[in-house]
Design a protein around this motif. Structure first.
Motif, PDB file in Angstrom:
ATOM      1  N   GLU A  71     -11.051  -4.071   8.665  1.00  8.48           N
ATOM      2  CA  GLU A  71     -10.679  -5.350   9.285  1.00  8.48           C
ATOM      3  C   GLU A  71     -11.230  -6.666   9.643  1.00  8.48           C
ATOM      4  N   VAL A  72     -12.686  -6.712   9.835  1.00 10.62           N
ATOM      5  CA  VAL A  72     -13.585  -7.743   9.819  1.00 10.62           C
ATOM      6  C   VAL A  72     -13.745  -7.792   7.984  1.00 10.62           C
ATOM      7  N   VAL A  73     -13.903  -7.047   7.192  1.00 11.47           N
ATOM      8  CA  VAL A  73     -13.883  -7.104   5.477  1.00 11.47           C
ATOM      9  C   VAL A  73     -12.424  -7.787   5.170  1.00 11.47           C
ATOM     10  N   LYS A  74     -11.837  -7.371   5.112  1.00 11.56           N
ATOM     11  CA  LYS A  74      -9.893  -7.710   4.724  1.00 11.56           C
ATOM     12  C   LYS A  74      -9.813  -8.804   5.301  1.00 11.56           C
ATOM     13  N   THR A  75     -10.868  -9.589   7.026  1.00  7.67           N
ATOM     14  CA  THR A  75     -10.235 -11.061   7.077  1.00  7.67           C
ATOM     15  C   THR A  75     -11.180 -11.823   5.963  1.00  7.67           C
ATOM     16  N   TYR A 122     -13.325  -2.916  -1.537  1.00  6.74           N
ATOM     17  CA  TYR A 122     -13.618  -2.145  -0.397  1.00  6.74           C
ATOM     18  C   TYR A 122     -12.598  -1.940   0.308  1.00  6.74           C
ATOM     19  N   VAL A 123     -11.504  -3.163   0.201  1.00  7.06           N
ATOM     20  CA  VAL A 123     -10.198  -3.629   1.157  1.00  7.06           C
ATOM     21  C   VAL A 123      -9.086  -2.381   0.269  1.00  7.06           C
ATOM     22  N   ARG A 124      -9.631  -2.601  -1.566  1.00  3.59           N
ATOM     23  CA  ARG A 124      -7.895  -2.235  -1.548  1.00  3.59           C
ATOM     24  C   ARG A 124      -8.420  -0.623  -1.744  1.00  3.59           C
ATOM     25  N   GLU A 125      -9.875   0.686  -1.751  1.00  3.15           N
ATOM     26  CA  GLU A 125     -10.090   1.781  -1.606  1.00  3.15           C
ATOM     27  C   GLU A 125      -9.351   2.008   0.101  1.00  3.15           C
ATOM     28  N   GLY A 126      -9.498   1.649   0.850  1.00  3.30           N
ATOM     29  CA  GLY A 126      -8.765   1.785   2.298  1.00  3.30           C
ATOM     30  C   GLY A 126     -10.112   1.876   2.950  1.00  3.30           C
ATOM     31  N   PRO A 127     -10.238   2.031   4.536  1.00  2.00           N
ATOM     32  CA  PRO A 127     -11.005   2.345   5.389  1.00  2.00           C
ATOM     33  C   PRO A 127     -11.502   3.420   4.953  1.00  2.00           C
ATOM     34  N   PHE A 128     -11.387   5.083   4.361  1.00  6.99           N
ATOM     35  CA  PHE A 128     -10.839   5.693   4.456  1.00  6.99           C
ATOM     36  C   PHE A 128     -11.733   6.766   2.833  1.00  6.99           C
ATOM     37  N   PHE A 129     -11.757   5.856   2.506  1.00  5.50           N
ATOM     38  CA  PHE A 129     -12.721   5.974   0.543  1.00  5.50           C
ATOM     39  C   PHE A 129     -13.724   6.932   1.280  1.00  5.50           C
ATOM     40  N   VAL A 130     -13.397   8.285   0.256  1.00  6.28           N
ATOM     41  CA  VAL A 130     -14.750   8.908   0.117  1.00  6.28           C
ATOM     42  C   VAL A 130     -15.181   9.158  -1.846  1.00  6.28           C
ATOM     43  N   GLU A 131     -16.157   8.518  -2.052  1.00 11.77           N
ATOM     44  CA  GLU A 131     -15.759   8.434  -3.250  1.00 11.77           C
ATOM     45  C   GLU A 131     -16.777   9.568  -3.877  1.00 11.77           C
ATOM     46  N   ALA A 132     -15.992  10.425  -4.998  1.00 15.66           N
ATOM     47  CA  ALA A 132     -16.409  11.263  -5.280  1.00 15.66           C
ATOM     48  C   ALA A 132     -17.616  11.936  -6.103  1.00 15.66           C
ATOM     49  N   GLN A 133     -17.941  13.560  -5.725  1.00 20.33           N
ATOM     50  CA  GLN A 133     -19.586  13.481  -6.116  1.00 20.33           C
ATOM     51  C   GLN A 133     -19.443  15.027  -6.730  1.00 20.33           C
TER      52      GLN A 133
END
Length: 537
Positions: A491-495, A517-528
């Motif tokens: 929410e901080v970044v989105k604001t 960051y906002v586009r990916e959402g708060p729970f995005f995990v980059e695939a390894q």
């Protein structure tokens, strides 16, 4: 449980089904049968028009309200409450109740003999009853918008209302609360209000109040709710003498009763006509004088948190009037910031923050010379030194004081919030970041809330941009270990991204990172990606 078919005498065989069930609910010695009977009655009465229920079963309803088993009283109160909501059906629904006759209910006895549990019998009965209803025309179950005829009927059934009032004094809180809720709903209409404040009903209310303190305050709760609802309700409450009686509780010797009365009057003060009434009755002046002389009576000091809450609510809606007419209250409020009483301190912090949620409140607080400058420094000190719960409340107070939505932002309001933030400490951002890095979820959330408030204002965005490591902290999801903190950081970044001033505060690369960051959402995990190489050890 006895067979409910064979338990009826031959003289009762021709009684309508619902009346038989009402009689069965009076089998005091078999609680299981009483509960099951209430469940069955709920099914039957749900398809009858409320008017029919009150016309056909007035005496049974009144008897049920005097039943010694609480679930029977609750059943009637809930039925009356649903009726008052006008959950009514058309006239064909009357036929449905009689068509679903005793032959269907024999199913309960059959299931009992088969050893089926009470819950199992209930589920099976509901299933059969639902199938029966599906065979009917859907229009027979439609809801009506209002039912004036029902209200007219209740208007002439004062004895039923008196029976409901007796439930207010019941020891079972669920019954008492249901009665209070029903009386408030009933009195919310003009006709119901007239009935509740008729001479006989008021006399019954006063008789009920005379039993115990707790019952008296249940009645006060009804009176206050109706007074808040409409100005007519307030006038009726005054004429009946019930509101003046509540005000008189403030002058009693029992401090706990004074605190309860103050809490109810605080609710009344939140509406415009309620506040005017309290001013006319001299309540505000009396409470202001009490707050300034509270040290003269050690026991009276227990009411100070309630007094501060009361005036905090009034000040939030009318800051100019309170600051002008009751300056001693404002002084007392800020003096409590130095109190060793942590309960009082917590109330004082929250009250100042609540006053500062409005722009007008911020202006009035800023007009207190250097009082707010000292207060912000005290808040910073408390954020670092108090127990966790009070540190969270102090952070929430800071967030309320600094919060400034876009429509409220102008040069004056922005200058005030920036000045208050800078007065907190030499490096206030370092203080906020130290809270955000605490291992306690409550503190981290409180810190994120302040960061979100800063992200709404351009000067706050500049603080975020210039704080070393803060942008990386906000963009690193792996730091947060639970959903609440991940959401708060998002929410901080989105604001920031949604702010119209972000483009002039942050460079293009940083803004692109925020937007990604906002586009990916708060729970995005980059695939390894891992590649296995043949022969590797």
């Amino acid at each position: 449980m006895r067979d409910i078919c064979t338990s009826t005498s031959s003289s009762e065989e021709n009684l309508p089904l619902t009346k038989k069930l009402y009689k069965m609910s009076y089998n005091y010695g078999n609680r299981e049968q009483i509960v099951l009977t209430c469940d069955v009655l709920i099914l039957f009465l749900s398809i009858l028009e409320p008017r029919v229920v009150f016309e056909q079963y007035e005496e049974a309803l009144k008897r049920a309200l005097r039943h010694p088993v609480p679930c029977v009283k609750q059943f009637v109160l809930k039925e009356a409450s649903m009726s008052h909501k006008c959950n009514c059906r058309n006239s064909m629904s009357v036929q449905i109740g009689w068509c679903w006759d005793l032959s269907k209910v024999t199913l309960i006895a059959e299931l009992e003999r088969a050893g089926i549990s009470t819950e199992g019998r209930k589920r099976e009965l509901q299933s059969r009853f639902s199938l029966y209803l599906k065979t009917l025309d859907p229009e027979t179950l439609q809801r009506a918008v209002s039912d004036d005829s029902l209200m007219q009927r209740l208007y002439h059934q004062e004895s039923l209302i008196l029976s409901m009032i007796t439930c207010v004094r019941h020891e079972d809180m669920s019954v008492a609360n249901s009665a209070v809720t029903l009386l408030v709903k009933f009195g919310s209409s003009q006709l119901g209000l007239h009935v509740l404040y008729s001479d006989s009903v008021v006399a019954c209310l006063k008789e009920t109040m005379a039993e115990r303190d707790v019952i008296r305050f249940r009645v006060y709760e009804v009176v206050v709710e109706l007074s808040v609802h409409t100005e007519a309700g307030l006038q009726k409450g005054h004429i009946s003498g019930l509101l003046p009686a509540l005000i008189a509780e403030l002058s009693g010797e029992d401090v706990l009763l004074q605190m309860n009365a103050l809490e109810l009057l605080t609710k009344l003060a939140l509406c415009e006509h309620g506040l005017q009434y309290l001013q006319q009755q001299g309540v505000l002046n009396a409470l202001a004088n009490r707050a300034t002389t509270i040290n003269d009576d050690p026991l009276a000091s227990l009411t100070l948190p309630g007094l501060i809450k009361f005036f905090g609510n009034v000040t939030q809606s009318r800051p100019k009037e309170v600051f002008a007419e009751y300056p001693n209250i404002v002084t007392t409020l800020f003096e409590t910031f130095d109190s060793p009483d942590l309960v009082l301190l917590g109330v004082a912090m929250e009250t100042v923050g609540y006053i500062g949620t409005s722009v007008e409140g911020k202006y009035m607080l800023d007009s207190l010379d250097d009082t707010m400058d000292q207060t912000m420094k005290k808040l910073a000190h408390k954020i670092s030194n108090l127990p966790t719960e009070l540190r969270v409340r102090a952070m929430n107070t800071v967030a309320n004081l600094l919060q400034l939505k876009l429509p409220d932002q102008n040069s004056q309001s922005l200058a005030i919030t920036k000045s208050w933030f800078e007065k907190m400490a030499v490096n206030p951002m370092e203080l906020i970041m130290s809270v955000c890095r605490q291992p306690f979820t409550e503190l981290r959330l409180a810190g994120m809330q302040v960061l979100q408030v800063l992200a709404e204002q351009q000067w706050g965005q500049e603080c975020i941009n210039s704080t070393p490591g803060l942008i990386e902290f906000l963009l690193d999801r792996s730091i947060e270990t639970n959903k609440l903190c991940k959401d708060a950081k998002f929410e901080v970044v989105k604001t920031v991204v949604e702010s119209p001033t972000a483009g002039t505060t942050f460079d293009t690369v940083t803004l692109l990172r925020f937007r990604e960051y906002v586009r990916e959402g708060p729970f995005f995990v980059e695939a390894q990606t891992e590649v296995a190489i043949e022969g590797a050890s």
